[in-house]
Design a protein around this motif. Structure first.
Motif, short mmCIF file in Angstrom:
data_model
loop_
_atom_site.label_atom_id
_atom_site.label_comp_id
_atom_site.label_asym_id
_atom_site.label_seq_id
_atom_site.Cartn_x
_atom_site.Cartn_y
_atom_site.Cartn_z
N TYR A 181 48.27 42.76 51.05
CA TYR A 181 47.43 43.00 49.88
C TYR A 181 48.04 42.28 48.67
CZ TYR A 181 45.57 46.75 52.80
OH TYR A 181 45.03 47.46 53.83
N ARG A 183 45.71 41.78 45.48
CA ARG A 183 44.97 42.25 44.29
C ARG A 183 44.96 43.78 44.32
NH1 ARG A 183 42.24 37.71 46.16
NH2 ARG A 183 40.70 38.94 47.30
N ARG A 217 45.42 45.40 36.59
CA ARG A 217 44.31 46.22 37.09
C ARG A 217 44.67 47.70 36.94
NH1 ARG A 217 41.23 42.82 41.07
NH2 ARG A 217 42.17 40.75 40.89
N TYR A 242 36.82 45.39 38.47
CA TYR A 242 37.65 44.50 39.29
C TYR A 242 37.11 44.49 40.72
CZ TYR A 242 40.88 45.28 35.37
OH TYR A 242 41.45 45.38 34.12
N PRO A 243 35.92 43.95 40.92
CA PRO A 243 35.26 44.05 42.22
C PRO A 243 35.99 43.35 43.36
CG PRO A 243 34.11 42.51 40.80
CD PRO A 243 35.10 43.20 39.94
N ASP A 244 36.92 42.45 43.06
CA ASP A 244 37.64 41.76 44.12
C ASP A 244 38.94 42.46 44.52
OD1 ASP A 244 38.90 41.24 41.72
OD2 ASP A 244 39.46 39.19 42.27
N SER A 245 39.18 43.66 43.97
CA SER A 245 40.42 44.39 44.30
C SER A 245 40.47 44.69 45.79
CB SER A 245 40.51 45.68 43.49
OG SER A 245 40.59 45.42 42.10
N GLU A 246 41.68 44.61 46.34
CA GLU A 246 41.87 44.85 47.78
C GLU A 246 42.50 46.21 48.06
OE1 GLU A 246 42.98 40.29 49.07
OE2 GLU A 246 44.56 41.59 48.26
N ARG A 273 37.99 47.14 53.51
CA ARG A 273 37.60 46.50 52.25
C ARG A 273 38.48 46.95 51.08
NH1 ARG A 273 37.11 45.32 47.93
NH2 ARG A 273 35.32 44.77 46.62
#
Length: 336
Positions: A181, A183, A217, A242-246, A273
């Motif tokens: 991980y 992000r 974040r 932060y829609p791309d956070s993992e 996801r």
């Protein structure tokens, strides 16, 4: 019919055929009277419905039989376990807990510390190592042992039993990074109120920076304690901002469970996801689906070791040492 005249030591003495002084001694655990005499006196007291009032005796001796304790929350399972471990360690010696509830408010902690110290406890236990200037002065000037818990204070007032919250969260960051991980976000509360939560947030930031990763974040879940609902709301904000956070690390398992349910509500698979980590090893985290990766801070052990530390100090044990607890990272299904 209710008897309005309470039994006295003199009543017990007459019925047991002993002096009132002998009766008084029978109620003291360090009494030198014989076992048979003591048992006979206590049997008479029970028959008469007598309840020993230790207040006057304690005032004369300038001693009490209680330990003062402040905790941030009364419905937090971790703090309940700490108080449970403390109580179970002290009870065999006749000590009871006098509990103060700060609601994560350092000003309220200050007020409670003053109130508790006025009652002359045998020791005082406070949660955390950061206090108002006045609270710190009160604790520094008291003659009773002071134990700070759930933290490793930079400048301990007396003794401490705890761990570094920043280092504990670093272990989870290291795990998340090690499995791929990059992000990673953090959900916490108002840093000005929850000092241990603030330390976890600072540990998160420092660990990410050490890995050369973005540490911006940060989602503020509101006023501590952060509940499941607030954790869900914070996750909703995270997915929007932060829609791309993992992955996300939450300040507690309760907020992590809320974040997990929000992901399920939105059809975001965990951990495929979004990976989620919590803190505290609450029961709800172990039985959730998927079960939560978390950190076990040794809540009951903190209470037990604090209790033993108090007994050692009161018994004048030499070379009493502070206790550093080692939190354990528990990897479960909510992360790879």
């Amino acid at each position: 019919m209710r008897n309005d005249k309470a039994a006295t030591m003199a009543d017990i003495a007459r019925k047991a055929g002993v002096s009132p002084m002998t009766v008084s001694r029978a109620f003291k655990s360090n009494s030198l009277i014989s076992k048979d005499t003591r048992e006979a006196i206590l049997k008479v007291a029970e028959d008469l419905g007598y309840v020993f009032d230790s207040t006057a005796s304690n005032l004369r001796a300038q001693k009490t039989d209680f330990i003062a304790v402040t905790i941030p929350s009364i419905n937090n399972a971790n703090f309940a376990d700490t108080v449970g471990g403390l109580s179970e360690t002290l009870n065999p010696r006749g000590f009871q807990i006098l509990l103060g509830y700060t609601n994560y408010d350092v000003e309220e902690e200050e007020r409670l510390i003053e109130q508790l110290l006025r009652r002359k406890p045998q020791a005082i236990v406070v949660t955390g190592g950061k206090h108002t200037a006045r609270a710190r002065k009160l604790l520094e000037n008291t003659s009773v042992p002071v134990i700070e818990t759930w933290d490793v204070p930079a400048e301990p007032i007396g003794h401490f039993v705890g761990f570094s919250n920043a280092q504990a969260v670093r272990s989870m960051v290291d795990h998340f990074v090690s499995v791929g991980y990059r992000r990673i976000a953090f959900i916490g509360g108002d840093a000005s109120r929850d000092t241990r939560g603030s330390d976890r947030r600072l540990g998160f930031i420092a660990a990410l920076r050490d890995h050369g990763l973005d540490a911006s974040r940060l989602i503020n879940g509101g006023t501590p304690p952060i509940s499941m609902r607030e954790g869900a709301n914070a996750m909703a904000r995270l997915l929007t901002e932060y829609p791309d956070s993992e992955a996300v690390i939450c300040v507690s398992d309760l907020s992590a469970f809320g974040a997990l349910t929000e992901c399920q509500r939105r059809g975001v698979p965990v951990p495929e996801r979004m990976a989620i980590g919590g803190f505290g090893d609450y029961e709800i985290g172990a039985i959730s689906v998927p079960a939560l990766t978390t950190i076990n801070a040794g809540a009951r052990l903190i209470g037990e070791r604090t209790g033993q530390l108090i007994l050692d100090i009161l018994d004048d044990v030499q070379n009493v040492r502070d206790v550093t607890i080692e939190p354990q990272l528990i990897v479960r299904e909510s992360s790879r």
